[in-house]
Write a protein that holds these residues in place. Structure first.
Motif, short mmCIF file in Angstrom:
data_model
loop_
_atom_site.label_atom_id
_atom_site.label_comp_id
_atom_site.label_asym_id
_atom_site.label_seq_id
_atom_site.Cartn_x
_atom_site.Cartn_y
_atom_site.Cartn_z
N ALA A 125 10.58 88.64 23.41
CA ALA A 125 9.30 89.21 23.01
C ALA A 125 8.49 89.66 24.21
CB ALA A 125 8.50 88.18 22.20
N ASP A 128 9.32 93.05 24.85
CA ASP A 128 8.61 93.95 23.94
C ASP A 128 7.26 94.36 24.51
OD1 ASP A 128 10.63 93.84 22.08
OD2 ASP A 128 9.58 92.54 20.68
N ASP A 156 13.09 83.60 17.56
CA ASP A 156 12.55 84.54 18.54
C ASP A 156 13.42 85.79 18.67
OD1 ASP A 156 10.13 83.27 20.03
OD2 ASP A 156 11.56 81.64 19.84
N GLU A 159 12.55 87.97 15.63
CA GLU A 159 11.18 88.50 15.70
C GLU A 159 11.06 89.60 16.74
OE1 GLU A 159 8.03 85.69 15.99
OE2 GLU A 159 8.80 84.39 14.40
N ALA A 160 11.64 89.37 17.91
CA ALA A 160 11.50 90.35 19.00
C ALA A 160 12.18 91.67 18.66
CB ALA A 160 12.07 89.77 20.29
N ALA A 401 6.58 86.30 18.39
CA ALA A 401 6.87 87.56 19.06
C ALA A 401 5.60 88.24 19.56
CB ALA A 401 7.62 88.50 18.12
N ALA A 405 4.76 89.15 23.25
CA ALA A 405 4.48 90.54 23.61
C ALA A 405 3.16 90.64 24.37
CB ALA A 405 4.44 91.41 22.36
N GLN A 432 5.29 79.79 22.61
CA GLN A 432 4.87 80.86 23.51
C GLN A 432 3.55 80.51 24.19
OE1 GLN A 432 6.52 83.39 24.53
NE2 GLN A 432 7.72 84.38 22.95
#
Length: 660
Positions: A125, A128, A156, A159-160, A401, A405, A432
């Protein structure tokens, strides 16, 4: 193994060979040092070098790469001196983390490499966010991020890739499928035949290649990168390879069938490419011997020099200071006659966000439904018209994510404010926050310029999953700043300070106050210092230390009991918190009540009580008392909710404190 040199001249092929050989020889030296007891641990990438070398050389030098802990070739191909790498591995002061982290768990802006954390998947992420910054700023760049076959089982990973697909981000997601996640074979990791088949589900291109063929890796990644720089979109690349050593050396490889080891040994990326270059007359035995001798001498010198590097000296003050990126707060003093407007708590937050967006053209807002819909509470309504959808972004339902990001945006020169639709949902992005955002500056000196807005609290009958006061989950995590304003004026000034602050800030906003509370709020930009409390009332009989909705409970009680002389302290910030204000209040009154909406056990009040007991004991005339909510989940029914909340016990607790 079939090699196709295409139009590459001998010099290019020779460079690929030396780049491939060098990390192999470094690793062989590391295994010797391990047997000698001169190092304690090593994660070997022997057998996988072609992926790291081929893909790194295919990228432009100013493009970010996010490798894993077996990708030594990424670091050597980016020309990081071995002495510096060895200093990192040995925990020396000259390492990238000053001895604070191990292995390849670091990043470096100088070489545009962002290392992983041990949780593997979260770095995807981050890629991203890096790519999003390039996309918004119009940079024609690609971002390369690695993951392993085991990590593809993590949420993850999904999601990413999903976010990158939806947002058309120029990211190359490279899977090193080396057969095992530690000792677990791929047959026990996933059911699909090939990991690259998952690309179809995300609506993106997927490519499977021989990860041991350095030319195939180089050509494939170079072609994809060139394409997505011009036509941004993600691509999933599965590199088939094998791990010839253990997960780390202590684990060994006994769980791998010998016939499998033998089969992959014949596919060794270094030996096969060397043989190809011999047949192409690019190499001969004399040149190979010369290259290896030069490398051996250089490796010996660099490693021994690293062993002589300075060890870190413990300095608690420096360690504490390095948890946070420097921020020189400059108070924007307001004159008493500054124009102000009566606005709702919610509108003060909206105003702060608008000012921040106008002030910082690199500020991006992200969250579920925040674009045209304006968010669940309409705080960003109309923002897409003002600032465009590139900077006001609806997100898929994937908190991990989006927080990752946000870190990637920060790494690549942007700021971000992330809206959790409800503070309760932050659990899905917890890793995260506490392991990536909070620790990044301490580990390798990189800021995490992220604000996470947290609509929080009870009082609306929303039940167990939309009403929690969860600030205590984060107040114990060094590296985070925690803000919890009780008034519209504070909400605006603190949010503007949080946006300017380069550190990660969790900004708690009480949902009950959004539309029920109004107050005079100065127009224009101003900032309030994070970490400074506000003494709302002076008193001598007792002090109430609180924050958030607790401030209004206390004010209501004081209105009902004008006969009492109460000192009221609104902390406003919980990390850092104002120890001077608390100490002064204790000295003035000798009796302390800590009030908060969170549950009693291990709520933030417990930390306050412990600190007061340790540092202000001689000023106390009674035990420190806490008034908090029940140690249960939050019920939905209004009668049950009111009984749950600390407010229902406030009067009795004050009476008990005064009677002591």
């Amino acid at each position: 193994m079939q090699f196709d040199r295409k139009d590459k001249n001998n010099a290019v092929l020779l460079d690929l060979y030396t780049q491939l050989l060098y990390p192999r020889m470094v690793e062989e030296k590391m295994l010797i040092l391990l047997r000698q007891g001169r190092i304690g641990k090593w994660f070997s990438g022997i057998g996988q070098e072609a992926i790291a070398i081929g893909s790194t050389l295919a990228m432009e030098e100013n493009e970010y790469i996010l490798p894993m802990h077996r990708n030594l070739g990424v670091f050597t191909a980016r020309n990081i001196p071995l002495k510096r790498l060895m200093a990192q591995w040995q925990g020396k002061l000259n390492g990238f983390t000053k001895g604070r982290d191990r292995s390849f768990h670091f990043g470096t802006q100088d070489y545009k490499i962002i290392g992983m954390i041990s949780h593997l998947g979260p770095q995807m992420a981050v890629a991203d966010g890096i790519a999003l910054a390039d996309l918004i700023s119009g940079q024609e760049k690609a971002t390369l991020v690695y993951t392993g076959d085991g990590a593809t089982s993590e949420g993850d990973f999904h999601e990413a890739i999903n976010v990158a697909a939806v947002w058309n981000l120029p990211v190359i997601f490279l899977i090193e499928n080396n057969g095992y996640g530690l000792s677990t074979p791929t047959a026990e990791q996933y059911k699909c035949q090939n990991l690259v088949d998952r690309a179809v589900g995300y609506g993106i291109e997927g490519v499977q290649i021989d990860g041991n063929n350095v030319l195939e890796v180089y050509d494939t990644i170079a072609a994809i990168a060139a394409k997505i720089r011009k036509d941004p979109k993600p691509v999933l690349v599965e590199c088939l390879t094998f791990r010839m050593r253990g997960h780390e050396e202590a684990s060994g490889t006994k769980y791998v069938p010998q016939e499998l080891m033998d089969a992959w040994a014949e596919k060794d990326p270094v030996a096969n490419f060397e043989h190809f270059l011999l047949t192409e007359n690019v190499l001969n035995q004399e040149l190979i011997a010369e290259i290896k001798a030069d490398f051996k001498a250089g490796i010996e010198y660099e490693i021994e020099a690293a062993f002589q590097e300075e060890e870190p000296i413990a300095n608690t003050i420096a360690e504490l200071e390095d948890m946070y990126a420097p921020f020189n707060f400059k108070p924007n003093a307001l004159s008493p006659d500054a124009p102000s407007t009566e606005v709702r708590y919610l509108d003060a937050i909206t105003d702060a966000l608008k000012i921040g967006m106008y002030k910082h053209d690199n500020l991006v807002l992200m969250g579920q439904d925040i674009a045209e819909y304006g968010g669940a509470f309409k705080i960003t309504e109309g923002f897409t018209t003002l600032f465009g959808k590139a900077r006001v972004r609806n997100t898929p339902i994937c908190e991990s994510a989006i927080v990752g990001a946000a870190l990637g945006l920060s790494i690549n020169g942007y700021k971000s404010v992330v809206e959790m639709q409800f503070a309760d949902f932050v659990t899905c992005g917890f890793n995260q926050i506490v392991n990536n955002l909070a620790k990044t500056h301490y580990r390798w000196g990189e800021k995490a310029d992220v604000v996470i807005r947290m609509p929080t609290g009870a009082g609306t009958g929303a039940g167990p999953f939309h009403s929690q006061s969860n600030e205590a989950w984060f107040t114990k995590t060094p590296g985070l700043k925690i803000v919890y304003p009780a008034f519209p004026q504070d909400a605006k000034g603190l949010l503007l300070a949080a946006i300017d602050d380069p550190n990660p800030v969790l900004f708690f906003e009480h949902k009950y106050l959004y539309r029920s509370l109004t107050g005079q709020v100065p127009q224009g930009e101003y900032q309030l210092e994070i970490g400074k409390a506000n003494v709302l009332k002076e008193g001598r009989q007792l002090c109430i230390i609180t924050y958030g909705l607790g401030v209004h409970w206390a004010l209501a009680y004081m209105d009902e009991h004008p006969e009492l002389s109460i000192n009221l302290v609104d902390l406003r910030s919980l990390q850092p918190w104002d120890k001077n204000a608390v100490s002064n209040a204790v000295k003035q009154t000798g009796r302390v009540l800590i009030l908060h909406e969170d549950t009693l056990s291990t709520g933030f009040g417990a930390e306050l009580a412990a600190w007061i007991g340790e540092h202000c004991f001689s000023d106390l005339d009674a035990p420190v008392m806490r008034c908090a909510s029940s140690d249960t989940a939050i019920p939905m029914n209004k009668v049950l909710e009111e009984d749950f909340l600390a407010k229902s016990r406030l009067a009795a607790t004050i009476e008990k404190l005064l009677a002591y």
